[in-house]
Motif scaffolding. Structure first.
Motif, short mmCIF file in Angstrom:
data_model
loop_
_atom_site.label_atom_id
_atom_site.label_comp_id
_atom_site.label_asym_id
_atom_site.label_seq_id
_atom_site.Cartn_x
_atom_site.Cartn_y
_atom_site.Cartn_z
N VAL A 67 0.81 -1.22 0.00
CA VAL A 67 0.00 0.00 0.00
C VAL A 67 0.85 1.27 0.00
O VAL A 67 0.61 2.20 -0.79
N TYR A 68 1.84 1.33 0.89
CA TYR A 68 2.61 2.57 1.06
C TYR A 68 3.23 3.10 -0.23
O TYR A 68 3.11 4.30 -0.53
N PRO A 69 3.93 2.26 -1.01
CA PRO A 69 4.55 2.80 -2.23
C PRO A 69 3.54 3.40 -3.20
O PRO A 69 3.82 4.40 -3.88
N ILE A 70 2.33 2.79 -3.26
CA ILE A 70 1.29 3.31 -4.16
C ILE A 70 0.85 4.70 -3.71
O ILE A 70 0.68 5.62 -4.52
N ILE A 71 0.67 4.86 -2.40
CA ILE A 71 0.29 6.18 -1.87
C ILE A 71 1.37 7.21 -2.18
O ILE A 71 1.07 8.35 -2.56
N GLY A 72 2.64 6.79 -2.05
CA GLY A 72 3.76 7.72 -2.27
C GLY A 72 3.80 8.25 -3.69
O GLY A 72 3.89 9.46 -3.91
N ILE A 73 3.73 7.34 -4.69
CA ILE A 73 3.82 7.83 -6.06
C ILE A 73 2.54 8.55 -6.49
O ILE A 73 2.57 9.44 -7.35
N LEU A 74 1.41 8.22 -5.85
CA LEU A 74 0.17 8.94 -6.14
C LEU A 74 0.27 10.39 -5.64
O LEU A 74 -0.02 11.34 -6.38
N GLY A 264 1.21 7.10 -22.31
CA GLY A 264 0.59 8.41 -22.50
C GLY A 264 -0.23 8.88 -21.31
O GLY A 264 0.13 9.82 -20.62
N ASN A 265 -1.35 8.22 -21.05
CA ASN A 265 -2.24 8.61 -19.96
C ASN A 265 -1.56 8.46 -18.61
O ASN A 265 -1.08 7.38 -18.27
N PRO A 266 -1.51 9.54 -17.79
CA PRO A 266 -0.82 9.45 -16.49
C PRO A 266 -1.43 8.42 -15.54
O PRO A 266 -0.71 7.84 -14.71
N TRP A 267 -2.73 8.18 -15.66
CA TRP A 267 -3.35 7.20 -14.76
C TRP A 267 -2.99 5.77 -15.16
O TRP A 267 -2.87 4.89 -14.31
N GLY A 273 2.83 1.34 -12.82
CA GLY A 273 3.91 1.56 -11.85
C GLY A 273 3.55 1.05 -10.46
O GLY A 273 4.39 0.45 -9.78
N SER A 274 2.31 1.25 -10.05
CA SER A 274 1.86 0.80 -8.72
C SER A 274 1.94 -0.71 -8.58
O SER A 274 2.41 -1.24 -7.57
N ILE A 275 1.47 -1.41 -9.61
CA ILE A 275 1.48 -2.88 -9.56
C ILE A 275 2.90 -3.41 -9.47
O ILE A 275 3.22 -4.25 -8.60
N GLY A 342 8.26 6.05 -13.43
CA GLY A 342 7.24 5.99 -14.48
C GLY A 342 5.84 6.15 -13.94
O GLY A 342 4.96 6.70 -14.62
N GLY A 343 5.60 5.70 -12.70
CA GLY A 343 4.26 5.80 -12.11
C GLY A 343 3.92 7.15 -11.55
O GLY A 343 2.78 7.37 -11.12
N GLY A 344 4.89 8.07 -11.50
CA GLY A 344 4.60 9.41 -11.00
C GLY A 344 5.51 9.88 -9.90
O GLY A 344 5.43 11.04 -9.46
N GLY A 345 6.38 9.00 -9.41
CA GLY A 345 7.30 9.40 -8.36
C GLY A 345 8.47 10.22 -8.89
O GLY A 345 8.66 10.33 -10.10
#
Length: 591
Positions: A67-74, A264-267, A273-275, A342-345
């Motif tokens: 969970v934590y890494p996903i919250i961080g890059i979000l 392309g799409n950031p989401w 990246g989250s997975i 790549g996921g936003g971090g």
């Protein structure tokens, strides 16, 4: 009122402080500010990490790693997209681009935005390093201080280097490595003018770091097993191994970055990246954050640390479990790092290369010792050598890797094997990759400054500055008489021929019609289409100056037309380039 005060200060400075002395004062100030930013970033990362993970179990799997890494890059992704509204990834590449293409000017927000974004990313577990963001921050501090005092481009470049040097020195407590970082990675030449400011910034930043964090090195390393010359062949093999590990890291990193760009799409990027990131960290908890704690434990001779908090903990004493875990870390670190960015971090590859080197070096010695193939190898010594080897190869900076590793650990007793590993690893990757992970993007576009003086100056030259547009245009249907009238109004010997859509059809050379231009009886019988010729070559708007000079060499021409989408723009002359080259060379080489 505020602007008047600033102008008065600038005037007073110019009258009372010589520029060379003023640069030394600014380098001292930049050293303090960059070190302060580095300390703040380290504090924020450790504060967030401790807050989130201090209750984690060592002997059981911790599902919050999912969970934590996903919250961080979000959070960092949202911060960059909606608050910063600017791309702040690949900090060191952006510094190189600013030096070569933007006159060393970095935006004011770069002085703090990378600190905020990377502390969130890494604190929540993003598998990247804080060094690239802090270097970006320090360089921006230097650039903006120089801009505030209206200093010219040459001085701004030096102050950017001071900020970068101070950042490395401050975050690692490694002043020599800070200086060498600027020389090897930012490719700034060391001259009598630049050496003192760079030294002052690095020494000042390291001193500030020592004052606030104590005299101990970044990693605790005690030399208990002296190096013997019989192990040199294995050090050389380790260097080759590190070179191929670095090649794997670099190639896969570029491949993954390409995949994320195509989404392309950031989401979509965030989802992928989250997975990758959360599953990698859950399976291998040492991939959480920078990984410096794992490095410290391995350098202390405790390999079982890599199974802490994972599903492999019950088998931490089993060789094959430790071997498999180390091998997976070496293979998956690049995926975790790429997924984070790549996921936003926001983070860099500095820490990952150190981490990968430590794990690879330890794995190398650990495996050889288990099978008792040769004389026993010191696992922690080889882990230290691996750090120097992988960093040297990934960044194409053997000197910086050598001194940084020594300064990080105080392992100066291993200076010779560190040097061998660093050199061999660098030589190995150079066979396959001519550019570092930071410079290859710019090198492909021809926007990279190098220590090759000719190439560096050509990179600094811009096409717009050498295009000449005072050539008189003629058209195919014009008669020789009309051509003579145009010649009488021109001071040029070349005339571009275009159609009504401004497309370049050819050129007319004065030397080619000199024998007929004084024969009035031909004025109404000869037309431009009869004596125009094709140019020996064409220059496209946007070409690099290095490519332009290559075309000049291939055609042996002194003037070539410039086109954009087949539309005539102007001419470039070799003499104009030479004059501009000399001006830039003198400007940036002043001592």
């Amino acid at each position: 009122m505020g602007k008047d005060w600033v102008l008065k200060l600038l005037v007073w400075r110019e009258k009372n402080i010589k520029e060379k002395n003023f640069i030394l004062i600014l380098s001292f100030i930049i050293g303090i500010l960059a070190a302060g930013a580095a300390l703040i970033l380290k504090y924020l990362i450790h504060f967030i990490q401790n807050l989130l993970t201090e209750h984690f179990s060592i002997s059981d799997a911790n599902y919050l790693y999912l969970v934590y890494p996903i919250i961080g890059i979000l959070l960092s992704g949202l911060y960059v997209r909606y608050i910063v509204k600017d791309d702040i990834s690949h900090g060191i590449t952006r510094i190189l681009y600013a030096i070569s293409q933007r006159k060393s000017r970095l935006k004011p927000h770069n002085m703090y935005t990378s600190v905020v974004a990377s502390s969130i990313t890494i604190g929540f577990g993003g598998s990247v390093g804080a060094e690239a963001p802090i270097v970006y921050t320090g360089a921006a501090i230097g650039s903006n201080i120089g801009s505030a005092f209206r200093l010219d481009t040459r001085v701004l470049m030096l102050l950017v280097g001071c900020g970068a040097s101070a950042s490395i020195a401050g975050i690692f407590k490694a002043p020599i490595a800070g200086l060498l970082f600027t020389l090897e990675i930012l490719m700034m030449d060391l001259t009598t003018t630049s050496v003192m400011p760079l030294l002052i910034s690095s020494a000042t930043a390291a001193t500030v770091a020592y004052i606030f964090t104590g005299p101990t090195a970044q990693f605790s390393f005690v030399q208990t097993e002296p190096f013997i010359t019989e192990r040199i062949p294995y050090v050389i093999i380790l260097g080759i191994f590190c070179g191929f590990v670095s090649l794997y890291f670099t190639r896969v990193m570029n491949w993954l970055e390409g995949k994320f760009r195509k989404l392309g799409n950031p989401w979509k990027k965030f989802g992928l990246g989250s997975i990758i990131l959360s599953l990698s960290i859950f399976l291998l908890p040492p991939l959480y954050g920078e990984g410096y704690e794992s490095i410290t434990r391995l350098l202390s001779g405790h390999p079982d640390v890599i199974t802490d908090g994972s599903i492999f903990y019950p088998w931490r004493d089993n060789f094959w479990v430790v071997f498999m875990t180390l091998a997976l870390i070496v293979l998956l670190k690049v995926f975790a790092t790429s997924a984070t960015n790549g996921g936003g971090g926001v983070g860099g590859t500095f820490a990952p290369s150190l981490y990968l080197g430590c794990m690879g070096g330890f794995l190398f010695a650990y495996t050889i010792n288990h099978f008792e193939i040769v004389i026993p190898l010191s696992e922690k010594n080889f882990a230290l050598m691996g750090m120097a080897g992988v960093m040297s190869a990934v960044m194409h900076a053997p000197l910086m890797a050598l001194f940084l590793t020594a300064e990080l650990t105080g392992g100066y007793d291993l200076f010779l094997p560190l040097m061998i590993t660093s050199t061999v690893a660098f030589g190995t990757i150079r066979i396959f990759e001519p550019h570092s992970i930071y410079t290859m993007r710019l090198a492909k576009k021809g926007e990279l400054l190098t220590h090759h003086k000719d190439k560096a100056v050509l990179t600094l030259l811009k096409m717009d500055s050498v295009i000449e547009k005072d050539f008189l245009i003629v058209h195919p249907e014009m008669s020789l008489g009309d051509m003579v009238k145009v010649i009488s109004q021109s001071h040029r010997n070349i005339f571009p021929v275009t159609n009504h859509r401004n497309q370049l059809l050819g050129i007319v050379l004065l030397d080619d019609i000199r024998n007929i231009m004084f024969r009035p009886e031909l004025y109404n019988r000869m037309f431009v289409r009869k004596f125009m010729i094709s140019p020996p070559g064409k220059i496209e708007v946007g070409m690099t100056m290095e490519k332009v000079m290559k075309i000049f060499d291939e055609t042996n021409a002194w003037n070539l037309p410039v086109v954009e989408n087949d539309q005539y723009v102007g001419f470039v002359s070799k003499s104009k380039i030479f004059n501009s080259y000399r001006r830039v060379l003198v400007h940036y080489s002043q001592d």
